[in-house]
Design an enzyme around this catalytic site. Sequence first.
Site, PDB file in Angstrom:
ATOM      1  N   SER A 182       0.365  -1.351   0.211  1.00 58.61           N
ATOM      2  CA  SER A 182       0.112   0.489   0.322  1.00 58.61           C
ATOM      3  C   SER A 182       1.330   1.305   0.738  1.00 58.61           C
ATOM      4  O   SER A 182       0.510   2.227  -0.904  1.00 58.61           O
ATOM      5  CB  SER A 182      -0.692  -0.572   0.927  1.00 58.61           C
ATOM      6  OG  SER A 182      -1.850  -1.016   0.838  1.00 58.61           O
ATOM      7  N   GLY A 183       1.732   1.117   0.965  1.00 54.43           N
ATOM      8  CA  GLY A 183       2.889   2.673   0.729  1.00 54.43           C
ATOM      9  C   GLY A 183       3.740   3.115   0.203  1.00 54.43           C
ATOM     10  O   GLY A 183       3.867   3.734  -0.412  1.00 54.43           O
ATOM     11  N   CYS A 237      -5.949  -7.757   4.360  1.00 56.36           N
ATOM     12  CA  CYS A 237      -7.779  -6.953   4.491  1.00 56.36           C
ATOM     13  C   CYS A 237      -8.734  -7.430   3.462  1.00 56.36           C
ATOM     14  O   CYS A 237      -9.757  -7.344   3.716  1.00 56.36           O
ATOM     15  CB  CYS A 237      -7.884  -5.281   4.289  1.00 56.36           C
ATOM     16  SG  CYS A 237      -6.010  -5.040   5.048  1.00 56.36           S
ATOM     17  N   ALA A 263      14.295  -6.725  -3.442  1.00 52.53           N
ATOM     18  CA  ALA A 263      15.960  -5.246  -3.087  1.00 52.53           C
ATOM     19  C   ALA A 263      16.126  -5.709  -2.451  1.00 52.53           C
ATOM     20  O   ALA A 263      15.481  -5.753  -0.883  1.00 52.53           O
ATOM     21  CB  ALA A 263      15.292  -4.390  -3.817  1.00 52.53           C
ATOM     22  N   GLY A 272      -5.287 -12.872  20.438  1.00 56.93           N
ATOM     23  CA  GLY A 272      -6.127 -12.397  20.940  1.00 56.93           C
ATOM     24  C   GLY A 272      -6.926 -10.886  20.381  1.00 56.93           C
ATOM     25  O   GLY A 272      -7.933  -9.604  20.363  1.00 56.93           O
ATOM     26  N   TYR A 332      -7.298  -8.727  16.213  1.00 54.04           N
ATOM     27  CA  TYR A 332      -7.865  -8.046  15.038  1.00 54.04           C
ATOM     28  C   TYR A 332      -7.618  -9.978  14.262  1.00 54.04           C
ATOM     29  O   TYR A 332      -8.804 -10.112  13.955  1.00 54.04           O
ATOM     30  CB  TYR A 332      -6.947  -7.506  13.918  1.00 54.04           C
ATOM     31  CG  TYR A 332      -7.566  -5.634  14.331  1.00 54.04           C
ATOM     32  CD1 TYR A 332      -8.193  -5.016  13.525  1.00 54.04           C
ATOM     33  CD2 TYR A 332      -6.231  -5.345  14.951  1.00 54.04           C
ATOM     34  CE1 TYR A 332      -8.014  -3.995  13.619  1.00 54.04           C
ATOM     35  CE2 TYR A 332      -6.256  -3.918  14.669  1.00 54.04           C
ATOM     36  CZ  TYR A 332      -7.289  -3.118  14.489  1.00 54.04           C
ATOM     37  OH  TYR A 332      -7.471  -1.855  14.564  1.00 54.04           O
ATOM     38  N   ILE A 333      -6.722 -10.177  13.871  1.00 48.43           N
ATOM     39  CA  ILE A 333      -6.687 -11.469  12.629  1.00 48.43           C
ATOM     40  C   ILE A 333      -7.186 -12.298  13.908  1.00 48.43           C
ATOM     41  O   ILE A 333      -7.743 -13.247  13.241  1.00 48.43           O
ATOM     42  CB  ILE A 333      -5.331 -12.039  13.242  1.00 48.43           C
ATOM     43  CG1 ILE A 333      -5.155 -10.401  11.945  1.00 48.43           C
ATOM     44  CG2 ILE A 333      -5.424 -13.223  11.272  1.00 48.43           C
ATOM     45  CD1 ILE A 333      -3.114 -10.869  11.171  1.00 48.43           C
ATOM     46  N   ALA A 334      -6.536 -12.762  14.734  1.00 41.15           N
ATOM     47  CA  ALA A 334      -7.284 -14.321  15.334  1.00 41.15           C
ATOM     48  C   ALA A 334      -9.224 -13.940  16.242  1.00 41.15           C
ATOM     49  O   ALA A 334      -9.629 -14.787  15.285  1.00 41.15           O
ATOM     50  CB  ALA A 334      -6.253 -14.337  16.862  1.00 41.15           C
ATOM     51  N   GLY A 361       0.130 -11.055  16.348  1.00 36.69           N
ATOM     52  CA  GLY A 361       0.833  -9.800  16.069  1.00 36.69           C
ATOM     53  C   GLY A 361       1.544 -10.515  14.343  1.00 36.69           C
ATOM     54  O   GLY A 361       2.582 -10.855  14.217  1.00 36.69           O
ATOM     55  N   GLU A 388     -28.936   6.300  14.027  1.00 43.37           N
ATOM     56  CA  GLU A 388     -29.809   7.398  14.994  1.00 43.37           C
ATOM     57  C   GLU A 388     -29.320   7.195  16.280  1.00 43.37           C
ATOM     58  O   GLU A 388     -30.361   8.129  17.036  1.00 43.37           O
ATOM     59  CB  GLU A 388     -30.863   7.097  14.298  1.00 43.37           C
ATOM     60  CG  GLU A 388     -32.318   5.698  14.892  1.00 43.37           C
ATOM     61  CD  GLU A 388     -33.631   6.094  15.020  1.00 43.37           C
ATOM     62  OE1 GLU A 388     -34.540   6.950  14.914  1.00 43.37           O
ATOM     63  OE2 GLU A 388     -34.387   4.931  14.216  1.00 43.37           O
TER      64      GLU A 388
HETATM   65  P1  NDP Z   1      -2.446  -7.760  17.348  1.00 41.20           P
HETATM   66  O1  NDP Z   1      -1.689  -6.770  17.857  1.00 41.20           O
HETATM   67  O2  NDP Z   1      -4.510  -6.940  17.019  1.00 41.20           O
HETATM   68  O3  NDP Z   1      -2.510  -9.016  17.831  1.00 41.20           O
HETATM   69  C1  NDP Z   1      -2.194  -9.643  18.720  1.00 41.20           C
HETATM   70  C2  NDP Z   1      -2.229 -10.820  19.885  1.00 41.20           C
HETATM   71  O4  NDP Z   1      -0.839 -11.518  19.691  1.00 41.20           O
HETATM   72  C3  NDP Z   1      -2.335 -10.085  21.156  1.00 41.20           C
HETATM   73  O5  NDP Z   1      -3.786 -10.759  21.869  1.00 41.20           O
HETATM   74  C4  NDP Z   1      -1.476 -10.555  21.945  1.00 41.20           C
HETATM   75  O6  NDP Z   1      -1.288 -10.417  23.413  1.00 41.20           O
HETATM   76  C5  NDP Z   1      -1.084 -11.631  21.056  1.00 41.20           C
HETATM   77  N1  NDP Z   1       0.352 -12.336  21.436  1.00 41.20           N
HETATM   78  C6  NDP Z   1       1.227 -11.479  20.678  1.00 41.20           C
HETATM   79  N2  NDP Z   1       2.697 -12.156  21.743  1.00 41.20           N
HETATM   80  C7  NDP Z   1       1.991 -13.217  21.926  1.00 41.20           C
HETATM   81  C8  NDP Z   1       2.752 -14.602  22.474  1.00 41.20           C
HETATM   82  N3  NDP Z   1       4.343 -15.064  22.499  1.00 41.20           N
HETATM   83  N4  NDP Z   1       2.304 -15.351  23.281  1.00 41.20           N
HETATM   84  C9  NDP Z   1       0.635 -15.361  23.627  1.00 41.20           C
HETATM   85  N5  NDP Z   1       0.116 -14.212  22.611  1.00 41.20           N
HETATM   86  C10 NDP Z   1       0.193 -13.198  22.318  1.00 41.20           C
HETATM   87  O7  NDP Z   1      -1.928  -7.605  15.905  1.00 41.20           O
HETATM   88  P2  NDP Z   1      -2.243  -8.926  14.676  1.00 41.20           P
HETATM   89  O8  NDP Z   1      -1.290 -10.364  14.286  1.00 41.20           O
HETATM   90  O9  NDP Z   1      -4.018  -9.929  14.903  1.00 41.20           O
HETATM   91  O10 NDP Z   1      -2.568  -8.376  13.269  1.00 41.20           O
HETATM   92  C11 NDP Z   1      -1.630  -7.138  12.683  1.00 41.20           C
HETATM   93  C12 NDP Z   1      -2.113  -5.976  12.185  1.00 41.20           C
HETATM   94  O11 NDP Z   1      -2.494  -5.808  11.742  1.00 41.20           O
HETATM   95  C13 NDP Z   1      -2.616  -5.912  13.898  1.00 41.20           C
HETATM   96  O12 NDP Z   1      -1.876  -4.837  14.635  1.00 41.20           O
HETATM   97  C14 NDP Z   1      -3.828  -4.825  13.294  1.00 41.20           C
HETATM   98  O13 NDP Z   1      -3.194  -3.670  12.993  1.00 41.20           O
HETATM   99  C15 NDP Z   1      -3.305  -5.236  11.336  1.00 41.20           C
HETATM  100  N6  NDP Z   1      -5.257  -5.583  11.129  1.00 41.20           N
HETATM  101  C16 NDP Z   1      -5.860  -5.312  10.723  1.00 41.20           C
HETATM  102  C17 NDP Z   1      -7.441  -5.650  10.578  1.00 41.20           C
HETATM  103  C18 NDP Z   1      -8.112  -4.592  10.728  1.00 41.20           C
HETATM  104  O14 NDP Z   1      -8.295  -2.972  10.217  1.00 41.20           O
HETATM  105  N7  NDP Z   1      -9.842  -4.591  10.240  1.00 41.20           N
HETATM  106  C19 NDP Z   1      -7.046  -6.532  10.635  1.00 41.20           C
HETATM  107  C20 NDP Z   1      -6.315  -7.709  10.753  1.00 41.20           C
HETATM  108  C21 NDP Z   1      -4.914  -6.876  11.578  1.00 41.20           C
HETATM  109  P3  NDP Z   1      -1.374  -9.222  24.048  1.00 41.20           P
HETATM  110  O15 NDP Z   1      -2.887  -8.164  23.699  1.00 41.20           O
HETATM  111  O16 NDP Z   1      -1.971 -10.451  25.626  1.00 41.20           O
HETATM  112  O17 NDP Z   1      -0.617  -8.597  24.186  1.00 41.20           O
END
Ligand code: NDP
Length: 462
Positions: A15-16, A48, A115, A178, A180-182, A265, A444
Site C-alpha cells: 500500500s505505501g 484486508c 531488493a 486475541g 484483530y486477526i485471531a 501480531g 440514529e
Molecule cells: P494484534 O496486535 O491485533 O494482536 C496480537 C495478539 O497476539 C494480541 O492478542 C497479543 O496479546 C497476542 N500475542 C502477542 N504475542 C504473544 C505471545 N508470545 N503469546 C501469546 N499471545 C501473544 O495483531 P494481529 O496479528 O491480530 O494483527 C496485526 C496487525 O494487523 C494489527 O495490529 C492490525 O493493526 C492489523 N490488522 C488490522 C485489521 C483491520 O483493520 N480490520 C485486520 C487484521 C489485522 P496481548 O493483547 O496480550 O498483547
Amino acid sequence: MSNFDYDLFVIGGGSGGVRSGRLAASLGKKVGIAEEYRFGGTCVIRGCVPKKLFVYASQYHEHFEDAAGFGWTVGESRFDWKTLIAAKDKEIDRLEGLYRKGLENAGAEILETRAELVGPNSVRLTKSGKVVTAEKIIVAVGGAPNPHDALPGHELCISSNEAFHLPELPGSIVIAGGGYIAVEFANIFHGLGVETTLIYRGAEILSRFDHDLRRGLHEAMEQKGIRIILHDHFVSVAKTADGRLAAETKSNGTLVADQVMLALGRDPYTKGLGLEAAGVTTNERGAIIVDQYSRTNVPSIFALGDVTDRVQLTPVAIHEAMCFIETEYKNNPTSPDHDLIATAVFSQPEIGTVGLSEEAAAKKFEEIEVYRAQFRPMKATLSGRAEKTVMKLIVNAADRKVVGAHILGHDAGEMAQLLGITLKAGCTKDDFDRTMAVHPTAAEELVTMYNPSYRVRNGERV
Ligand code: NDP
C-alpha cells in the site's frame, strides 16, 4: 537529471510503496519499484481484501437461517471451499493487475525481484545481482506474521498467510491470539462450519478496545458456538498419530484440531534487508525508526507503513506515502497525522471504533460522561436471532467534546468511518444532539442518547 539511476527507488510494492512510487512517477520523477512477491502487498494479496471476501462468505449461513423469519424457505445449502478460493484468487489477480497498471501508466519501472540496501543510495536487485543507485530510497516492505519461534512445534502451525490458501477447509481449528486477526478468523472459520476454538493469554480479547465491546463480542461469539479460552497459551504443538495437531496448553489440557493458527501480531519484515549496510537504525522489534516526515537516520532513506511499526493499518501507510510526496516533491512539509484513526474489526458482530475507550478517557480527563445504548437490531425482531447492538459515546465533561465513539453491531465499520469525521472535526455532544436522526436506522441512536448513562469522575463511576 541527477547522477543516480533513479530519482526514487521503492522497496516493496504494498500500500505505501505503490502509492508513493505511483505519485512520484506521475510528477515526472524516475521511479523504480521492486517487489519480491506480488504487487498490492499484505492488504490486497493476503490481508484486508481477501479477508473481507471470506467474511462475506462466512455470513451466508446466518442469512439463510434468518430468512425464515421473513417468510422465505431456503432450500438445502452447501458450502464449497475450493469455489470460494478460486473466486477470491480471481479477484486478487484483478486487483494486482490494477496496481501494476497504475504504476505503469504513471511511468514507474516495475522490478519483480527482492531488493536489498547496500548503501545510503544503492540497492541490490537480488534476482540479477545488479546494483542500482537512487537519490532517494523508500523502504516499504511491511510486516510478516510473528512465527513464535520459541514455541515447540510452531512450524506445524499456519498463520493468516496460509489461511488464504488452505487446500481443504479444516473440520476444526484452534487459533492463538486475541487481536484483530485471531478474532476475525475465528468468526470466519466458525461461519464456514469449522469447529473453532480461540485461546488468548489475556483477561479479555481485543486488549486495546473499549471493555463493553470486548465483553459484548466475546459473549456473541460464544453464543454462536465459538469456544474462547482466556488466561492461557500454548506450551507446544505436535502431530497426532492420525495426522491432526495436538496443542498442549498451560492450563486447559490438550486441544486437538485439524489446524492450529498463530495470530500473535506481525513483525517488521526487515531481516536481511541490508539496513546495517546502509546505516539505518531500527528499534528492538526490528522496526525502522523514522522522524515525523518518515525520514530514517540516513538522509536519503525513508520508511513507510508497517515496517516502521507506527500504526499497522493500510490507510495509515497510504497516508504516510502521500505525506512523503507532499514533503519531498511538492515543497509542502507534511507529517502524517496518527491521531483519531477510526478502525473496524470484521468480527461478527462487527466492531467500529474511533478515539478513546472509556478506560483511556477516564484516565486522561477529570470527568467523562458515558452515553450507552444496548438494543436488539430491528432485523433480529423477525429473524429471531439473539443479538445485541452496543453503542457508546465518551464525552469530556469539561468541554463537551466527544472523545470516543464505539459500536458493536451490523455495519459498525461503515459507521466508524463517518464518526471519525465528527471526532476529527472536534464535534461536541451538543452537535450530536442537534443532528436530526435518520429513521429507522441503528445509527440514529448515536444522536438520540440525550442523557448520560453514567459519569466517571477521577476514575470513579458516579
Ligand atoms: P494484534 O496486535 O491485533 O494482536 C496480537 C495478539 O497476539 C494480541 O492478542 C497479543 O496479546 C497476542 N500475542 C502477542 N504475542 C504473544 C505471545 N508470545 N503469546 C501469546 N499471545 C501473544 O495483531 P494481529 O496479528 O491480530 O494483527 C496485526 C496487525 O494487523 C494489527 O495490529 C492490525 O493493526 C492489523 N490488522 C488490522 C485489521 C483491520 O483493520 N480490520 C485486520 C487484521 C489485522 P496481548 O493483547 O496480550 O498483547
